[in-house]
Write a protein that holds these residues in place. Structure first.
Motif, PDB file in Angstrom:
ATOM      1  N   ALA A  34       0.825  -1.215   0.000  1.00 52.98           N
ATOM      2  CA  ALA A  34       0.000   0.000   0.000  1.00 52.98           C
ATOM      3  C   ALA A  34       0.856   1.261   0.000  1.00 52.98           C
ATOM      4  N   GLY A  35       2.173   1.108   0.097  1.00 44.85           N
ATOM      5  CA  GLY A  35       3.052   2.264   0.191  1.00 44.85           C
ATOM      6  C   GLY A  35       3.501   2.851  -1.130  1.00 44.85           C
ATOM      7  N   TYR A  36       3.150   2.216  -2.265  1.00 40.84           N
ATOM      8  CA  TYR A  36       3.568   2.761  -3.555  1.00 40.84           C
ATOM      9  C   TYR A  36       2.509   2.418  -4.605  1.00 40.84           C
ATOM     10  N   THR A  37       2.522   3.158  -5.709  1.00 39.69           N
ATOM     11  CA  THR A  37       1.444   3.080  -6.691  1.00 39.69           C
ATOM     12  C   THR A  37       1.296   1.693  -7.288  1.00 39.69           C
ATOM     13  N   LEU A  38       2.395   1.056  -7.687  1.00 36.11           N
ATOM     14  CA  LEU A  38       2.309  -0.285  -8.270  1.00 36.11           C
ATOM     15  C   LEU A  38       1.704  -1.269  -7.271  1.00 36.11           C
ATOM     16  N   GLY A  39       2.116  -1.170  -6.014  1.00 36.75           N
ATOM     17  CA  GLY A  39       1.562  -2.038  -4.983  1.00 36.75           C
ATOM     18  C   GLY A  39       0.080  -1.796  -4.762  1.00 36.75           C
ATOM     19  N   ARG A  40      -0.332  -0.530  -4.827  1.00 32.98           N
ATOM     20  CA  ARG A  40      -1.754  -0.226  -4.655  1.00 32.98           C
ATOM     21  C   ARG A  40      -2.573  -0.761  -5.829  1.00 32.98           C
ATOM     22  N   LEU A  41      -2.011  -0.716  -7.036  1.00 32.81           N
ATOM     23  CA  LEU A  41      -2.699  -1.303  -8.190  1.00 32.81           C
ATOM     24  C   LEU A  41      -2.872  -2.808  -7.994  1.00 32.81           C
ATOM     25  N   PHE A  42      -1.874  -3.448  -7.386  1.00 32.23           N
ATOM     26  CA  PHE A  42      -1.970  -4.876  -7.085  1.00 32.23           C
ATOM     27  C   PHE A  42      -3.054  -5.140  -6.042  1.00 32.23           C
ATOM     28  N   LEU A  43      -3.072  -4.348  -4.985  1.00 31.37           N
ATOM     29  CA  LEU A  43      -4.089  -4.511  -3.949  1.00 31.37           C
ATOM     30  C   LEU A  43      -5.495  -4.233  -4.490  1.00 31.37           C
ATOM     31  N   ASP A  44      -5.591  -3.349  -5.468  1.00 32.21           N
ATOM     32  CA  ASP A  44      -6.887  -3.056  -6.096  1.00 32.21           C
ATOM     33  C   ASP A  44      -7.331  -4.169  -7.033  1.00 32.21           C
ATOM     34  N   GLY A  45      -6.439  -5.113  -7.323  1.00 31.46           N
ATOM     35  CA  GLY A  45      -6.776  -6.205  -8.228  1.00 31.46           C
ATOM     36  C   GLY A  45      -6.665  -5.849  -9.695  1.00 31.46           C
ATOM     37  N   ARG A  46      -5.970  -4.765 -10.010  1.00 34.81           N
ATOM     38  CA  ARG A  46      -5.868  -4.325 -11.409  1.00 34.81           C
ATOM     39  C   ARG A  46      -4.682  -4.964 -12.135  1.00 34.81           C
ATOM     40  N   ILE A  47      -3.702  -5.477 -11.384  1.00 35.12           N
ATOM     41  CA  ILE A  47      -2.594  -6.235 -11.975  1.00 35.12           C
ATOM     42  C   ILE A  47      -2.392  -7.498 -11.153  1.00 35.12           C
ATOM     43  N   THR A  48      -1.730  -8.481 -11.745  1.00 35.97           N
ATOM     44  CA  THR A  48      -1.489  -9.745 -11.052  1.00 35.97           C
ATOM     45  C   THR A  48      -0.243  -9.658 -10.171  1.00 35.97           C
ATOM     46  N   GLU A  49      -0.068 -10.654  -9.323  1.00 37.31           N
ATOM     47  CA  GLU A  49       1.123 -10.685  -8.463  1.00 37.31           C
ATOM     48  C   GLU A  49       2.391 -10.807  -9.304  1.00 37.31           C
ATOM     49  N   ALA A  50       2.330 -11.627 -10.366  1.00 34.65           N
ATOM     50  CA  ALA A  50       3.504 -11.791 -11.228  1.00 34.65           C
ATOM     51  C   ALA A  50       3.869 -10.471 -11.901  1.00 34.65           C
ATOM     52  N   GLN A  51       2.871  -9.705 -12.323  1.00 31.59           N
ATOM     53  CA  GLN A  51       3.137  -8.408 -12.942  1.00 31.59           C
ATOM     54  C   GLN A  51       3.719  -7.433 -11.925  1.00 31.59           C
ATOM     55  N   ARG A  52       3.241  -7.493 -10.684  1.00 31.14           N
ATOM     56  CA  ARG A  52       3.806  -6.628  -9.641  1.00 31.14           C
ATOM     57  C   ARG A  52       5.268  -6.976  -9.394  1.00 31.14           C
ATOM     58  N   VAL A  53       5.579  -8.252  -9.334  1.00 28.52           N
ATOM     59  CA  VAL A  53       6.971  -8.682  -9.143  1.00 28.52           C
ATOM     60  C   VAL A  53       7.854  -8.165 -10.273  1.00 28.52           C
ATOM     61  N   ALA A  54       7.347  -8.257 -11.514  1.00 31.83           N
ATOM     62  CA  ALA A  54       8.112  -7.757 -12.659  1.00 31.83           C
ATOM     63  C   ALA A  54       8.343  -6.258 -12.535  1.00 31.83           C
ATOM     64  N   GLY A  55       7.330  -5.520 -12.085  1.00 31.39           N
ATOM     65  CA  GLY A  55       7.474  -4.080 -11.893  1.00 31.39           C
ATOM     66  C   GLY A  55       8.457  -3.746 -10.789  1.00 31.39           C
ATOM     67  N   ASP A  56       8.443  -4.521  -9.717  1.00 28.76           N
ATOM     68  CA  ASP A  56       9.399  -4.302  -8.627  1.00 28.76           C
ATOM     69  C   ASP A  56      10.829  -4.552  -9.094  1.00 28.76           C
ATOM     70  N   ASP A  57      11.021  -5.598  -9.903  1.00 29.67           N
ATOM     71  CA  ASP A  57      12.353  -5.894 -10.439  1.00 29.67           C
ATOM     72  C   ASP A  57      12.830  -4.774 -11.358  1.00 29.67           C
ATOM     73  N   TYR A  58      11.921  -4.249 -12.171  1.00 24.97           N
ATOM     74  CA  TYR A  58      12.261  -3.141 -13.069  1.00 24.97           C
ATOM     75  C   TYR A  58      12.661  -1.911 -12.257  1.00 24.97           C
ATOM     76  N   THR A  59      11.907  -1.620 -11.197  1.00 31.11           N
ATOM     77  CA  THR A  59      12.226  -0.485 -10.332  1.00 31.11           C
ATOM     78  C   THR A  59      13.600  -0.651  -9.699  1.00 31.11           C
ATOM     79  N   ALA A  60      13.896  -1.857  -9.224  1.00 29.93           N
ATOM     80  CA  ALA A  60      15.202  -2.123  -8.598  1.00 29.93           C
ATOM     81  C   ALA A  60      16.334  -1.927  -9.603  1.00 29.93           C
ATOM     82  N   ALA A  61      16.129  -2.394 -10.841  1.00 28.01           N
ATOM     83  CA  ALA A  61      17.165  -2.248 -11.871  1.00 28.01           C
ATOM     84  C   ALA A  61      17.394  -0.780 -12.212  1.00 28.01           C
ATOM     85  N   MET A  62      16.319  -0.002 -12.301  1.00 28.07           N
ATOM     86  CA  MET A  62      16.446   1.414 -12.622  1.00 28.07           C
ATOM     87  C   MET A  62      17.107   2.181 -11.466  1.00 28.07           C
ATOM     88  N   THR A  63      16.744   1.818 -10.247  1.00 25.50           N
ATOM     89  CA  THR A  63      17.348   2.461  -9.076  1.00 25.50           C
ATOM     90  C   THR A  63      18.843   2.177  -9.027  1.00 25.50           C
TER      91      THR A  63
END
Length: 206
Positions: free
Chosen positions: A66-95
């Motif tokens: 619930a602390g970031y937009t991608l996570g909130r989209l996951f909690l809202d059911g708008r993206i899957t858990e696998a898609q959230r994981v992919a987004g988190d990995d992308y964020t980590a790589a960019m950071t």
């Protein structure tokens, strides 16, 4: 029986200092146990954060998602858990890319302006290799997103959600959500290829 003056003095004495911590964990002698104040402070801070989260985002949960937009989209059911994981990995790589190359992180919410600065001109060979590897990964992921149908829109949407963390995108319209899902699915597929040693592919699924 206490006189009026004695009652007044007792009342004033009771008002001195901080109020008694009625719910504090104490030893038999009455002394407060070490660590209790810290735990209470953490509880108070968490309560304030959860109240603010409920007020601002309508979420009544202690989940870190619930602390970031991608996570909130996951909690809202708008993206899957696998898609959230992919987004988190992308964020980590960019950071990692921004950190190792000395380029300031583009989101003002993620940095202290007074401390924004690049690295010195001379860096160690190990750090140079790390920066090169991070830059190669950034370019690879950017290429993955651009290869999707409507690649520019996909890349921009994924970047704005995962890196810039724009809260307004939580309520993005369905066409834009499809761009996000398409990009996250492509990133997830690429992660699988990297883990199995593959080098290239063509991917355009939702």
């Amino acid at each position: 029986m206490m006189s009026k003056a004695q009652k007044l003095r007792a009342k004033r004495k009771a008002q001195l200092g901080r109020p008694r911590k009625a719910e504090a964990e104490r030893f038999a002698c009455g002394k407060i146990k070490p660590g209790w104040s810290k735990r209470e402070s953490e509880k108070e801070a968490m309560a304030v954060a959860l109240a603010a989260r409920k007020r601002m985002h309508g979420l009544e949960t202690g989940s870190a998602f619930a602390g970031y937009t991608l996570g909130r989209l996951f909690l809202d059911g708008r993206i899957t858990e696998a898609q959230r994981v992919a987004g988190d990995d992308y964020t980590a790589a960019m950071t990692r890319y921004y950190h190792l190359t000395g380029i300031p992180f583009p989101s003002l919410r993620a940095q202290v302006i007074g401390r924004v600065q690049g690295h010195a001109g001379e860096t160690s060979e190990a750090r140079h290799r790390q920066a090169r590897k991070a830059a190669d990964m950034m370019m690879r992921l950017e290429g993955v997103l651009l290869k999707c149908d409507e690649g520019r829109q996909v890349k921009t949407t994924v970047f704005n959600v995962c890196v810039m963390d724009y809260e307004g995108l939580r309520m993005m319209p369905e066409p834009q959500l499809l761009w996000l899902k398409r990009g996250l699915s492509a990133l997830l597929f690429d992660k699988g290829l990297r883990e199995h040693g593959e080098k290239d592919y063509s991917f355009n699924q939702e």
